[in-house]
Motif scaffolding. Structure first.
Motif, PDB file in Angstrom:
ATOM      1  N   PRO A  34       0.838  -1.208   0.000  1.00  0.00           N
ATOM      2  CA  PRO A  34       0.000   0.000   0.000  1.00  0.00           C
ATOM      3  C   PRO A  34       0.869   1.253   0.000  1.00  0.00           C
ATOM      4  CG  PRO A  34      -0.014  -1.039   2.152  1.00  0.00           C
ATOM      5  CD  PRO A  34       0.714  -1.969   1.221  1.00  0.00           C
ATOM      6  N   ARG A  35       0.342   2.300  -0.583  1.00  0.00           N
ATOM      7  CA  ARG A  35       1.083   3.560  -0.653  1.00  0.00           C
ATOM      8  C   ARG A  35       1.206   4.182   0.725  1.00  0.00           C
ATOM      9  NH1 ARG A  35       0.403   6.552  -6.096  1.00  0.00           N
ATOM     10  NH2 ARG A  35      -0.037   4.832  -7.469  1.00  0.00           N
ATOM     11  N   ARG A  36       2.340   4.828   0.931  1.00  0.00           N
ATOM     12  CA  ARG A  36       2.542   5.509   2.206  1.00  0.00           C
ATOM     13  C   ARG A  36       1.759   6.807   2.205  1.00  0.00           C
ATOM     14  NH1 ARG A  36       8.816   5.872   3.232  1.00  0.00           N
ATOM     15  NH2 ARG A  36       8.013   7.311   4.758  1.00  0.00           N
ATOM     16  N   LYS A  37       1.195   7.115   3.341  1.00  0.00           N
ATOM     17  CA  LYS A  37       0.467   8.365   3.476  1.00  0.00           C
ATOM     18  C   LYS A  37       1.302   9.305   4.320  1.00  0.00           C
ATOM     19  CE  LYS A  37      -4.065   6.299   3.005  1.00  0.00           C
ATOM     20  NZ  LYS A  37      -5.367   6.060   3.588  1.00  0.00           N
TER      21      LYS A  37
END
Length: 70
Positions: A34-37
């Motif tokens: 998942p993409r880092r926020k």
């Protein structure tokens, strides 16, 4: 009896390719991390970082200009 046209064959091939592409994309998406926020940084933090970078740059220029070679 229905006659199969060349366009019918192309449509079937296209539908098969699209289904295969969707399956591959779904598999890759499931395997991807998942993409880092990132949290929004405050304007003061960004300004402090900018000022520190500008100070470091200007200090190296000042120090170089005071040498006998500069």
């Amino acid at each position: 009896m229905q006659v199969t046209t060349y366009q019918d064959l192309l449509d079937n091939d296209h539908a098969g390719l699209m289904a295969e592409c969707e399956a591959v994309q779904a598999q890759r998406k499931a395997a991807r991390q998942p993409r880092r926020k990132y949290t929004q940084r405050s304007e003061a933090d960004m300004l402090a970082e900018h000022n520190a970078a500008m100070w470091a740059t200007s200090m190296s220029l000042i120090n170089m200009s005071s040498t006998p070679w500069g």
